[in-house]
Scaffold this motif. Structure first.
Motif, PDB file in Angstrom:
ATOM      1  N   ASN A   1       0.831   9.116  -6.411  1.00  0.00           N
ATOM      2  CA  ASN A   1       1.211  10.534  -6.334  1.00  0.00           C
ATOM      3  C   ASN A   1       2.192  10.904  -7.436  1.00  0.00           C
ATOM      4  O   ASN A   1       2.086  11.960  -8.059  1.00  0.00           O
ATOM      5  CB  ASN A   1       1.818  10.830  -4.962  1.00  0.00           C
ATOM      6  CG  ASN A   1       0.751  11.082  -3.917  1.00  0.00           C
ATOM      7  OD1 ASN A   1      -0.229  11.790  -4.185  1.00  0.00           O
ATOM      8  ND2 ASN A   1       0.906  10.491  -2.751  1.00  0.00           N
ATOM      9  N   SER A   2       3.160  10.009  -7.673  1.00  0.00           N
ATOM     10  CA  SER A   2       4.161  10.288  -8.700  1.00  0.00           C
ATOM     11  C   SER A   2       3.516  10.399 -10.083  1.00  0.00           C
ATOM     12  O   SER A   2       3.840  11.294 -10.863  1.00  0.00           O
ATOM     13  CB  SER A   2       5.217   9.186  -8.663  1.00  0.00           C
ATOM     14  OG  SER A   2       5.858   9.083  -9.898  1.00  0.00           O
ATOM     15  N   LEU A   3       2.588   9.499 -10.390  1.00  0.00           N
ATOM     16  CA  LEU A   3       1.928   9.537 -11.702  1.00  0.00           C
ATOM     17  C   LEU A   3       1.107  10.813 -11.851  1.00  0.00           C
ATOM     18  O   LEU A   3       1.089  11.438 -12.922  1.00  0.00           O
ATOM     19  CB  LEU A   3       1.041   8.301 -11.878  1.00  0.00           C
ATOM     20  CG  LEU A   3       1.801   6.989 -12.100  1.00  0.00           C
ATOM     21  CD1 LEU A   3       0.853   5.793 -12.016  1.00  0.00           C
ATOM     22  CD2 LEU A   3       2.508   6.992 -13.456  1.00  0.00           C
ATOM     23  N   ILE A   4       0.429  11.206 -10.768  1.00  0.00           N
ATOM     24  CA  ILE A   4      -0.377  12.427 -10.832  1.00  0.00           C
ATOM     25  C   ILE A   4       0.543  13.635 -11.039  1.00  0.00           C
ATOM     26  O   ILE A   4       0.251  14.530 -11.836  1.00  0.00           O
ATOM     27  CB  ILE A   4      -1.237  12.575  -9.550  1.00  0.00           C
ATOM     28  CG1 ILE A   4      -2.241  11.416  -9.460  1.00  0.00           C
ATOM     29  CG2 ILE A   4      -1.965  13.913  -9.541  1.00  0.00           C
ATOM     30  CD1 ILE A   4      -2.888  11.235  -8.117  1.00  0.00           C
ATOM     31  N   ASP A   5       1.699  13.634 -10.341  1.00  0.00           N
ATOM     32  CA  ASP A   5       2.666  14.723 -10.516  1.00  0.00           C
ATOM     33  C   ASP A   5       3.193  14.786 -11.950  1.00  0.00           C
ATOM     34  O   ASP A   5       3.582  15.849 -12.432  1.00  0.00           O
ATOM     35  CB  ASP A   5       3.846  14.554  -9.546  1.00  0.00           C
ATOM     36  CG  ASP A   5       3.424  14.762  -8.099  1.00  0.00           C
ATOM     37  OD1 ASP A   5       2.359  15.381  -7.885  1.00  0.00           O
ATOM     38  OD2 ASP A   5       4.134  14.287  -7.196  1.00  0.00           O
TER      39      ASP A   5
ATOM     40  N   PRO B   1       0.799  -1.231   0.000  1.00  0.00           N
ATOM     41  CA  PRO B   1       0.000   0.000   0.000  1.00  0.00           C
ATOM     42  C   PRO B   1       0.836   1.287   0.000  1.00  0.00           C
ATOM     43  O   PRO B   1       0.456   2.247  -0.679  1.00  0.00           O
ATOM     44  CB  PRO B   1      -0.818  -0.118   1.284  1.00  0.00           C
ATOM     45  CG  PRO B   1      -0.822  -1.561   1.622  1.00  0.00           C
ATOM     46  CD  PRO B   1       0.434  -2.151   1.071  1.00  0.00           C
ATOM     47  N   VAL B   2       1.958   1.289   0.727  1.00  0.00           N
ATOM     48  CA  VAL B   2       2.731   2.529   0.799  1.00  0.00           C
ATOM     49  C   VAL B   2       3.332   2.870  -0.567  1.00  0.00           C
ATOM     50  O   VAL B   2       3.226   3.997  -1.055  1.00  0.00           O
ATOM     51  CB  VAL B   2       3.833   2.411   1.875  1.00  0.00           C
ATOM     52  CG1 VAL B   2       4.693   3.657   1.889  1.00  0.00           C
ATOM     53  CG2 VAL B   2       3.217   2.168   3.245  1.00  0.00           C
ATOM     54  N   LYS B   3       3.927   1.848  -1.199  1.00  0.00           N
ATOM     55  CA  LYS B   3       4.502   2.072  -2.526  1.00  0.00           C
ATOM     56  C   LYS B   3       3.424   2.447  -3.537  1.00  0.00           C
ATOM     57  O   LYS B   3       3.652   3.239  -4.442  1.00  0.00           O
ATOM     58  CB  LYS B   3       5.205   0.796  -3.006  1.00  0.00           C
ATOM     59  CG  LYS B   3       6.661   0.745  -2.640  1.00  0.00           C
ATOM     60  CD  LYS B   3       7.349  -0.307  -3.498  1.00  0.00           C
ATOM     61  CE  LYS B   3       8.781  -0.497  -3.056  1.00  0.00           C
ATOM     62  NZ  LYS B   3       9.402  -1.655  -3.690  1.00  0.00           N
ATOM     63  N   GLU B   4       2.247   1.831  -3.390  1.00  0.00           N
ATOM     64  CA  GLU B   4       1.153   2.115  -4.323  1.00  0.00           C
ATOM     65  C   GLU B   4       0.723   3.580  -4.204  1.00  0.00           C
ATOM     66  O   GLU B   4       0.468   4.246  -5.207  1.00  0.00           O
ATOM     67  CB  GLU B   4      -0.023   1.169  -4.052  1.00  0.00           C
ATOM     68  CG  GLU B   4       0.272  -0.275  -4.492  1.00  0.00           C
ATOM     69  CD  GLU B   4      -0.548  -1.324  -3.760  1.00  0.00           C
ATOM     70  OE1 GLU B   4      -1.562  -0.968  -3.116  1.00  0.00           O
ATOM     71  OE2 GLU B   4      -0.182  -2.513  -3.831  1.00  0.00           O
ATOM     72  N   ALA B   5       0.660   4.077  -2.971  1.00  0.00           N
ATOM     73  CA  ALA B   5       0.292   5.484  -2.778  1.00  0.00           C
ATOM     74  C   ALA B   5       1.364   6.402  -3.368  1.00  0.00           C
ATOM     75  O   ALA B   5       1.057   7.401  -4.029  1.00  0.00           O
ATOM     76  CB  ALA B   5       0.101   5.774  -1.287  1.00  0.00           C
TER      77      ALA B   5
END
Lengths: 366, 375
Positions: free
Chosen positions: B219-223, B211-215
């Motif tokens: 965020n990275s993809l949205i950025d 879950p942590v890596k997925e979050a």
């Protein structure tokens, strides 16, 4: 005369009595928890017993689950003799599994016993080097071994995944990347008359030999001095660095052997399935066993039994898997808390308070 | 002598009193076992928690439907790792509960665990999710079932393309294995059917439930400018939640995650495992042979789409529904040549249509052109 004999037995009674009393208290707290969520504690305890130890099948189920926990428990308990708190058993297990699988494939063609010995040795080597590195970092570079073993564990797991999904991947393992299988003939079989593989025996022997070495040879004495006070050990002429790295490496070897056994007795190849949390559960085992290598065996069996029983609770009472985790968590906290009672209870003293032992069994150094 | 006698008789009394107490306390349990004997007992095993908003929840929902069938007695166990533990869980279901049909729902259960137990218990049926049962190689009492969920991922892509403004889509995936690559490719092809300019950025997290890596990946993809996210991990929960929090759209996977993102959830690719479960149960109840190989898509009802969310336009619904209608009729081909991979190599030649049942698709090892990432 009588008091003298009592004096001999009191320390043992204390070291066994306190954890058992703590376990009983943990079960009482768990019973209250079970009652609060609306289940009958009697039924839950009956099912726990049934699922863990109530039949020959249940016993074999528990022993199978205990086998890797004995070894990962030793991975914490052995370095603890030299005053280290190592929590990176999972990574050592991963590398042990990887090394074991590589050795198994490389040695195929030899007689099966030769291949199996090679797998176990490679596993011990893989895990031993990894945790040995933690010991080295602590002694020669002053890096806290708890942190370094945890971080090295993450690297070990990443290395396993990298090799399994990359250079060492069996092209036939499409959706479950694995190394090439070691072959059915090379698998470690079951103990005679039981459906429990030899891994249990190997783990128990490892624990027994360690216990004998620690208790009856100068190895144990030297380790305890190193763990108790490294400077005094150095003054006494002990090569502290050697002992620290050696104890860490032996612990790592135990976890690595657990990984190799997972490959050779269960999975048949190395893959991410070996990462089932045995390394972390070993921390719990070692602490409940108060870092005593011999006590690791019954504690691992008890924990294996609780895990085996978790299934029957789910199936009969529709309770969540977390139920047994709650029991384990309560037991862990109560037993750790009860350790402070050692040597403080009046009941255990027959004669005026003895002088405190100079060297604590475990504990951090300087 | 008399002393011994007394103590032994007292022991007997205590024993029988204890037995009576145990009987009183546990009588109902024994009764439950006896009652179960006249029904077919089915065991279901999940690798993660039943309520993960994802893979395991989709399986547990189907098990829940089986639990309502009066001719069945269903037992299930969650969070069973792919170790000796799953072998023992299967055995415990057979030995302690009398199970005659077992659903082993994680891919990693198959080899060696299901195969070993199937050899040991030849009169028990083992239904495994995701595997490739092969005649001659695998035992007759084993079957593998799976769904063509890439059809739903294609439709996810179509809907996502209508909602996106940046023409950049994000995909968070666990491992670059054939099942996952097929979903990424179908999603991208769906979006490109709306506008060929669409690209999909992929991040592989390395494992099924991180879950942590997925979050972080979300965020990275949205950025990076992605404004619609979807995924192939066991529990899409944090990804859908992160997308909602950051104000971008999301398409679900495995189960319905609409409740987690009431504004941005567009639609989702869901399993409908009740269909294969019922087929396999029926075969067991009527004594027909085990169904060894079972596959299906939208047409067969093995997969379904989440209801459209509020952000989906009428035009998007129209286009997606038209494609879906063709899929339900069975004359829609997702992987139709020419298709190039993202390194420029032709992977499906012009004029070649790979139908869903084509086994070559189950060996997919490439990402199609327009996917930014490496398999």
């Amino acid at each position: 005369m009588l008091t003298k004999r009592l004096d001999r037995w009191l320390p043992l009674m204390e070291s066994v009595g306190i954890p058992i009393a703590a376990l009983l208290l943990a079960m009482l707290i768990f019973a209250i928890f079970v009652a609060i969520i609306g289940q009958s504690p009697a039924t839950v305890f009956y099912l726990l017993y049934q699922g863990g130890f109530g039949s020959a099948f249940a016993w074999q189920n528990s022993l199978l689950r205990a086998a890797p926990l004995i070894l990962t428990g030793l991975a914490v308990a052995i370095p603890a003799q030299a005053g280290m708190v190592i929590i990176g058993g999972e990574g050592a297990l991963a590398l042990g599994a990887l090394a074991g699988a590589v050795a198994g494939v490389a040695l195929s063609g030899l007689p099966p016993h030769g291949v199996q010995a090679g797998i176990l040795f490679a596993g011990m080597l893989g895990g031993g080097v990894w945790i040995g590195l933690s010991g080295w970092l602590r002694h020669y570079r002053g890096v806290n071994e708890t942190i370094s073993s945890l971080l090295l564990s993450y690297i070990g797991i990443a290395l396993l995944n990298h090799f399994v999904e990359g250079p060492l991947k069996d092209p036939a393992s499409l959706n479950k990347p694995s190394t090439r299988p070691i072959g059915d003939v090379n698998m470690i079989g079951n103990l005679p008359g039981m459906e429990v593989h030899y891994g249990l025996l190997f783990g128990a022997l490892f624990a027994l030999v360690t216990w004998i070495a620690l208790r009856f040879t100068t190895i144990g004495f030297s380790l305890r001095i190193v763990g108790g006070n490294p400077r005094a050990a150095q003054m006494a002429g002990l090569r502290v660095g050697w002992w620290v790295v050696g104890a860490a490496a032996m612990g790592g070897a135990a976890a690595g052997m657990a990984g190799a056994i997972e490959v050779a007795a269960v999975q048949g190849a190395a893959n991410a399935s070996v990462l089932a949390g045995y390394g972390y559960a070993g921390i719990l085992v070692a602490f409940i066993a108060r870092q005593n290598p011999l006590a690791v065996i019954p504690v691992a069996i008890l924990l294996g039994g609780i895990n085996a029983a978790g299934g029957i609770l789910q199936r009969r009472l529709d309770m969540p898997d977390a139920t047994v985790l709650v029991l384990q968590g309560i037991a862990f906290v109560v037993i750790i808390a009860s350790e402070t009672l050692s040597g403080r209870l009046r009941v255990w003293r027959s004669t005026p308070a003895p002088v405190k032992p100079a060297i604590p069994a475990t504990g951090a150094s300087v | 002598m008399s002393k011994t006698k007394f103590s032994s008789s007292r022991r007997t009394v205590i024993k029988s009193a204890g037995a009576a107490a145990i009987y009183a306390a546990f009588g109902p349990l024994a009764f439950r076992d006896a009652q179960a004997a006249s029904k077919l007992t089915v065991g279901v095993i999940y690798v993660g928690p039943r309520d993960d908003f994802g893979y395991n929840q989709a399986q547990a929902q189907a098990a829940g439907i089986l639990k309502k069938m009066p001719s069945l007695n269903v037992v299930d166990e969650e969070k069973v790792p792919e170790t000796i533990a799953v072998q023992k869980t299967m055995e415990a279901m057979i030995e302690q509960d009398g199970a005659k049909l077992i659903f082993a729902t994680s891919f990693g259960y198959f080899d060696p665990h299901v195969l070993k137990m199937a050899a040991k218990y030849p009169d028990v049926r083992f239904a495994h999710c995701g595997g490739l049962w092969t005649a001659g190689k695998h035992p007759k009492n084993v079957g593998s079932f799976f769904g063509y969920i890439d059809e739903c991922q294609y439709l996810n892509g179509v809907v996502a393309a209508h909602a996106s403004k940046t023409k950049k889509l994000g995909f968070i995936a666990a491992k670059p294995i054939p099942q996952v690559l097929r979903n990424i490719n179908a999603f991208t092809l769906g979006a490109q059917s709306v506008d060929p300019a669409f690209t999909t950025r992929v991040i592989f997290t390395g494992d099924w439930s991180l879950p942590v890596k997925e979050a972080e990946a979300a965020n990275s993809l949205i950025d990076q400018g992605c404004d619609v996210l979807t995924c192939h991990v066991d529990g899409p929960k944090v990804i859908v939640e992160t997308a909602e929090k950051r104000g971008v759209y999301s398409c679900g996977y495995h189960a319905n995650q609409a409740a987690l993102a009431p504004k941005g959830y567009l639609t989702g690719a869901e399993w409908d495992w009740a269909t294969p479960y019922k087929l396999l149960v029926d075969a067991a109840l009527t004594g027909k042979p085990m169904i060894n190989f079972l596959r299906g898509g939208l047409k067969e009802g093995f997969v379904k789409m989440s209801p459209y969310g509020p952000a989906v336009s009428a035009k998007a619904k129209k286009v997606a529904d038209a494609d879906k209608a063709k899929m339900v009729k069975g004359d829609f081909v997702i992987f139709k040549g020419p298709i190039k991979d993202n390194a420029g190599k032709t992977v499906i030649a012009a004029g070649t249509s790979l139908k869903q049942q084509d086994p070559i698709l189950e060996q997919m090892n490439y990402l199609v052109a327009g996917v930014i990432g490496k398999a």
